[in-house]
Design a protein around this motif. Structure first.
Motif, PDB file in Angstrom:
ATOM      1  N   TYR A   1     -43.584 -10.945  72.911  1.00 14.48           N
ATOM      2  CA  TYR A   1     -44.595 -11.192  73.941  1.00 14.48           C
ATOM      3  C   TYR A   1     -45.711 -12.061  73.403  1.00 14.48           C
TER       4      TYR A   1
ATOM      5  N   TYR B   1     -44.502 -15.614  73.224  1.00 15.41           N
ATOM      6  CA  TYR B   1     -44.412 -16.142  74.586  1.00 15.41           C
ATOM      7  C   TYR B   1     -45.790 -16.486  75.125  1.00 15.41           C
ATOM      8  N   TYR B   2     -46.744 -15.588  74.959  1.00 17.36           N
ATOM      9  CA  TYR B   2     -48.104 -15.805  75.450  1.00 17.36           C
ATOM     10  C   TYR B   2     -48.733 -17.029  74.804  1.00 17.36           C
ATOM     11  N   LYS B   3     -48.584 -17.161  73.486  1.00 20.31           N
ATOM     12  CA  LYS B   3     -49.154 -18.309  72.776  1.00 20.31           C
ATOM     13  C   LYS B   3     -48.495 -19.614  73.211  1.00 20.31           C
ATOM     14  N   ALA B   4     -47.185 -19.601  73.403  1.00 21.69           N
ATOM     15  CA  ALA B   4     -46.482 -20.815  73.822  1.00 21.69           C
ATOM     16  C   ALA B   4     -46.847 -21.193  75.255  1.00 21.69           C
ATOM     17  N   LYS B   5     -47.060 -20.207  76.091  1.00 23.65           N
ATOM     18  CA  LYS B   5     -47.399 -20.459  77.486  1.00 23.65           C
ATOM     19  C   LYS B   5     -48.786 -21.060  77.626  1.00 23.65           C
ATOM     20  N   ASN B   6     -49.693 -20.684  76.756  1.00 24.46           N
ATOM     21  CA  ASN B   6     -51.095 -21.105  76.873  1.00 24.46           C
ATOM     22  C   ASN B   6     -51.482 -22.215  75.904  1.00 24.46           C
ATOM     23  N   ARG B   7     -50.495 -22.974  75.464  1.00 25.64           N
ATOM     24  CA  ARG B   7     -50.819 -24.093  74.564  1.00 25.64           C
ATOM     25  C   ARG B   7     -51.552 -25.167  75.340  1.00 25.64           C
ATOM     26  N   LYS B   8     -52.650 -25.671  74.748  1.00 20.38           N
ATOM     27  CA  LYS B   8     -53.464 -26.687  75.411  1.00 20.38           C
ATOM     28  C   LYS B   8     -52.853 -28.071  75.278  1.00 20.38           C
TER      29      LYS B   8
ATOM     30  N   ASP C   1     -50.645 -29.420  78.266  1.00 19.48           N
ATOM     31  CA  ASP C   1     -51.226 -29.640  79.586  1.00 19.48           C
ATOM     32  C   ASP C   1     -51.478 -31.113  79.877  1.00 19.48           C
TER      33      ASP C   1
END
Length: 60
Positions: free
Chosen positions: A46, A49-56, A59
């Motif tokens: 998790y 996953y969280y770190k990969a999802k919120n990579r700046k 964006d």
């Protein structure tokens, strides 16, 4: 082949350990030792996953 062999060697019969437990504390230790690696693996998955999802940098 090798992974299957290692998995067979590492299988633990939890019910047998519970039946032969000298007291309740041993049973608690067996349960914690059985489930703790799985819980830690889920937490690490998790977190990754969280770190990969919120990579700046993705964006842009």
């Amino acid at each position: 082949m090798l992974a299957t062999f290692i998995a067979v060697l590492q299988q633990v019969n939890v019910e047998e350990k519970m039946k032969n437990a000298p007291n309740g504390n041993y049973e608690i230790g067996v349960v914690i030792g059985t489930y703790l690696p799985f819980v830690l693996l889920v937490l690490v998955a998790y977190f990754v996953y969280y770190k990969a999802k919120n990579r700046k940098d993705l964006d842009e």
